[in-house]
Scaffold this motif. Structure first.
Motif, PDB file in Angstrom:
ATOM      1  N   THR A  53     -10.449 -88.072 -12.487  1.00 62.27           N
ATOM      2  CA  THR A  53     -10.608 -88.304 -11.053  1.00 62.27           C
ATOM      3  C   THR A  53     -11.080 -89.727 -10.797  1.00 62.27           C
ATOM      4  O   THR A  53     -11.682 -90.363 -11.657  1.00 62.27           O
ATOM      5  CB  THR A  53     -11.626 -87.321 -10.432  1.00 62.27           C
ATOM      6  N   ILE A  54     -10.792 -90.181  -9.611  1.00 67.88           N
ATOM      7  CA  ILE A  54     -11.248 -91.493  -9.173  1.00 67.88           C
ATOM      8  C   ILE A  54     -12.648 -91.321  -8.572  1.00 67.88           C
ATOM      9  O   ILE A  54     -12.954 -90.273  -8.004  1.00 67.88           O
ATOM     10  CB  ILE A  54     -10.254 -92.075  -8.143  1.00 67.88           C
ATOM     11  N   VAL A  55     -13.499 -92.323  -8.721  1.00 66.62           N
ATOM     12  CA  VAL A  55     -14.817 -92.278  -8.094  1.00 66.62           C
ATOM     13  C   VAL A  55     -14.603 -92.543  -6.608  1.00 66.62           C
ATOM     14  O   VAL A  55     -14.090 -93.595  -6.228  1.00 66.62           O
ATOM     15  CB  VAL A  55     -15.766 -93.328  -8.716  1.00 66.62           C
ATOM     16  N   TRP A  56     -14.951 -91.590  -5.785  1.00 67.57           N
ATOM     17  CA  TRP A  56     -14.646 -91.660  -4.365  1.00 67.57           C
ATOM     18  C   TRP A  56     -15.910 -91.914  -3.555  1.00 67.57           C
ATOM     19  O   TRP A  56     -16.895 -91.204  -3.709  1.00 67.57           O
ATOM     20  CB  TRP A  56     -14.002 -90.344  -3.928  1.00 67.57           C
ATOM     21  N   PRO A  57     -15.883 -92.903  -2.672  1.00 66.16           N
ATOM     22  CA  PRO A  57     -17.075 -93.187  -1.872  1.00 66.16           C
ATOM     23  C   PRO A  57     -17.311 -92.114  -0.801  1.00 66.16           C
ATOM     24  O   PRO A  57     -16.358 -91.498  -0.319  1.00 66.16           O
ATOM     25  CB  PRO A  57     -16.757 -94.535  -1.226  1.00 66.16           C
ATOM     26  N   PRO A  58     -18.560 -91.879  -0.430  1.00 67.17           N
ATOM     27  CA  PRO A  58     -18.835 -90.895   0.633  1.00 67.17           C
ATOM     28  C   PRO A  58     -18.389 -91.429   1.988  1.00 67.17           C
ATOM     29  O   PRO A  58     -18.287 -92.633   2.190  1.00 67.17           O
ATOM     30  CB  PRO A  58     -20.357 -90.730   0.571  1.00 67.17           C
ATOM     31  N   GLN A  59     -18.124 -90.528   2.908  1.00 69.14           N
ATOM     32  CA  GLN A  59     -17.768 -90.878   4.282  1.00 69.14           C
ATOM     33  C   GLN A  59     -16.635 -91.898   4.334  1.00 69.14           C
ATOM     34  O   GLN A  59     -16.759 -92.949   4.944  1.00 69.14           O
ATOM     35  CB  GLN A  59     -18.994 -91.421   5.031  1.00 69.14           C
ATOM     36  N   SER A  60     -15.509 -91.567   3.695  1.00 69.18           N
ATOM     37  CA  SER A  60     -14.442 -92.564   3.563  1.00 69.18           C
ATOM     38  C   SER A  60     -13.057 -92.039   3.922  1.00 69.18           C
ATOM     39  O   SER A  60     -12.106 -92.312   3.217  1.00 69.18           O
ATOM     40  CB  SER A  60     -14.426 -93.061   2.129  1.00 69.18           C
ATOM     41  N   PRO A  61     -12.900 -91.287   5.001  1.00 65.30           N
ATOM     42  CA  PRO A  61     -11.564 -90.756   5.287  1.00 65.30           C
ATOM     43  C   PRO A  61     -10.538 -91.825   5.620  1.00 65.30           C
ATOM     44  O   PRO A  61      -9.348 -91.618   5.473  1.00 65.30           O
ATOM     45  CB  PRO A  61     -11.799 -89.842   6.494  1.00 65.30           C
ATOM     46  N   ASP A  62     -10.979 -92.988   6.059  1.00 65.47           N
ATOM     47  CA  ASP A  62     -10.033 -94.007   6.484  1.00 65.47           C
ATOM     48  C   ASP A  62      -9.332 -94.703   5.326  1.00 65.47           C
ATOM     49  O   ASP A  62      -8.384 -95.453   5.547  1.00 65.47           O
ATOM     50  CB  ASP A  62     -10.720 -95.039   7.377  1.00 65.47           C
ATOM     51  N   ILE A  63      -9.754 -94.475   4.091  1.00 61.40           N
ATOM     52  CA  ILE A  63      -9.058 -95.107   2.966  1.00 61.40           C
ATOM     53  C   ILE A  63      -8.184 -94.124   2.187  1.00 61.40           C
ATOM     54  O   ILE A  63      -7.577 -94.495   1.203  1.00 61.40           O
ATOM     55  CB  ILE A  63     -10.030 -95.845   2.009  1.00 61.40           C
ATOM     56  N   ASN A  64      -8.107 -92.885   2.644  1.00 58.77           N
ATOM     57  CA  ASN A  64      -7.257 -91.895   1.983  1.00 58.77           C
ATOM     58  C   ASN A  64      -5.909 -91.858   2.704  1.00 58.77           C
ATOM     59  O   ASN A  64      -5.826 -91.403   3.846  1.00 58.77           O
ATOM     60  CB  ASN A  64      -7.908 -90.522   2.003  1.00 58.77           C
ATOM     61  N   PRO A  65      -4.835 -92.316   2.076  1.00 57.48           N
ATOM     62  CA  PRO A  65      -3.541 -92.377   2.777  1.00 57.48           C
ATOM     63  C   PRO A  65      -2.987 -91.031   3.197  1.00 57.48           C
ATOM     64  O   PRO A  65      -2.175 -90.972   4.119  1.00 57.48           O
ATOM     65  CB  PRO A  65      -2.620 -93.068   1.769  1.00 57.48           C
ATOM     66  N   ILE A  66      -3.427 -89.944   2.597  1.00 60.36           N
ATOM     67  CA  ILE A  66      -2.887 -88.646   3.002  1.00 60.36           C
ATOM     68  C   ILE A  66      -3.318 -88.290   4.416  1.00 60.36           C
ATOM     69  O   ILE A  66      -2.626 -87.558   5.119  1.00 60.36           O
ATOM     70  CB  ILE A  66      -3.237 -87.527   1.997  1.00 60.36           C
ATOM     71  N   ASN A  67      -4.447 -88.838   4.870  1.00 60.88           N
ATOM     72  CA  ASN A  67      -4.882 -88.564   6.239  1.00 60.88           C
ATOM     73  C   ASN A  67      -3.878 -89.095   7.252  1.00 60.88           C
ATOM     74  O   ASN A  67      -3.693 -88.512   8.323  1.00 60.88           O
ATOM     75  CB  ASN A  67      -6.264 -89.148   6.496  1.00 60.88           C
ATOM     76  N   TYR A  68      -3.192 -90.180   6.939  1.00 63.99           N
ATOM     77  CA  TYR A  68      -2.185 -90.732   7.842  1.00 63.99           C
ATOM     78  C   TYR A  68      -0.942 -89.841   7.874  1.00 63.99           C
ATOM     79  O   TYR A  68      -0.316 -89.679   8.921  1.00 63.99           O
ATOM     80  CB  TYR A  68      -1.833 -92.163   7.441  1.00 63.99           C
ATOM     81  N   LEU A  69      -0.603 -89.269   6.742  1.00 64.39           N
ATOM     82  CA  LEU A  69       0.517 -88.337   6.694  1.00 64.39           C
ATOM     83  C   LEU A  69       0.204 -87.082   7.504  1.00 64.39           C
ATOM     84  O   LEU A  69       1.033 -86.598   8.272  1.00 64.39           O
ATOM     85  CB  LEU A  69       0.831 -87.973   5.240  1.00 64.39           C
ATOM     86  N   GLN A  70      -1.020 -86.572   7.360  1.00 62.90           N
ATOM     87  CA  GLN A  70      -1.422 -85.389   8.121  1.00 62.90           C
ATOM     88  C   GLN A  70      -1.450 -85.693   9.622  1.00 62.90           C
ATOM     89  O   GLN A  70      -1.043 -84.860  10.434  1.00 62.90           O
ATOM     90  CB  GLN A  70      -2.777 -84.890   7.622  1.00 62.90           C
TER      91      GLN A  70
END
Length: 196
Positions: free
Chosen positions: A135-152
């Motif tokens: 897994t990648i180390v994921w920062p907290p409170q970071s929905p704006d850097i996850n590209p799947i959110n744009y697809l959704q």
């Protein structure tokens, strides 16, 4: 900033190995967010500015999905409350089916998930370890850097283009499936087979 610095030297080939994932809620009627309207000075309230509300909107659909370099993976409807057991079941079914569909090896991918307790639970960590998924180390409170959110978000905007709201959750699910098929933006294997 820590995330950007940690991965600043990744190459395109490194990013091609990423599989992004997230859950999303699709409301039966409208949005949970506040809506803003603009009116001219002195203009009264009108149908253009005021949207009626319903006390009972018959709920919503919770969905999990993933995507990678080779396209979008499975989408699945989440029944009930998402806990560590259900999350591990989704990983076991939907994530592994997506990886197989793409024709890539589990050892060659890096999986992104958020820091929700179900994702960081002992069960989820054990499943990831047992299946050789890094897994990648994921920062907290970071929905704006996850590209799947744009697809959704794209799928939700398409659902909002219907002139009439769905008559129930079943019709909403049908519209999700129709939107997925029409736009080839999501795989259907995780959705109810009666709609597939």
């Amino acid at each position: 900033m820590d995330f950007a610095l940690a991965y600043q030297h990744w190459t395109l080939e490194d990013w091609k190995g990423m599989v992004w994932s997230d859950e999303t809620k699709i409301n039966h009627l409208g949005s949970d967010r506040r809506k803003w309207g603009w009116k001219k000075p002195g203009e009264g309230l009108s149908d253009r500015l005021v949207e009626g509300t319903l006390k009972f909107g018959e709920g919503n659909l919770m969905m999990w999905s993933c995507m990678g370099w080779d396209g979008v993976g499975n989408v699945c409807k989440i029944e009930g409350k998402m806990d560590a057991d259900l999350y591990v079941s989704i990983l076991d079914d939907e994530l592994l089916e997506s990886v197989e569909y793409w024709g890539i090896s589990v050892e060659d991918l890096v999986f992104q998930q958020d820091n929700d307790p179900k994702c960081t639970s002992k069960k989820a960590k054990k499943w990831l370890e047992d299946n050789g998924v890094s897994t990648i180390v994921w920062p907290p409170q970071s929905p704006d850097i996850n590209p799947i959110n744009y697809l959704q978000s794209y799928l939700k905007r398409r659902l909002g283009e219907y002139e009439e709201p769905p008559r129930g959750i079943g019709e909403l699910l049908e519209r999700v499936v129709e939107g997925v098929r029409a736009n080839s933006c999501l795989c259907l294997s995780g959705l109810n087979q009666e709609y597939a």
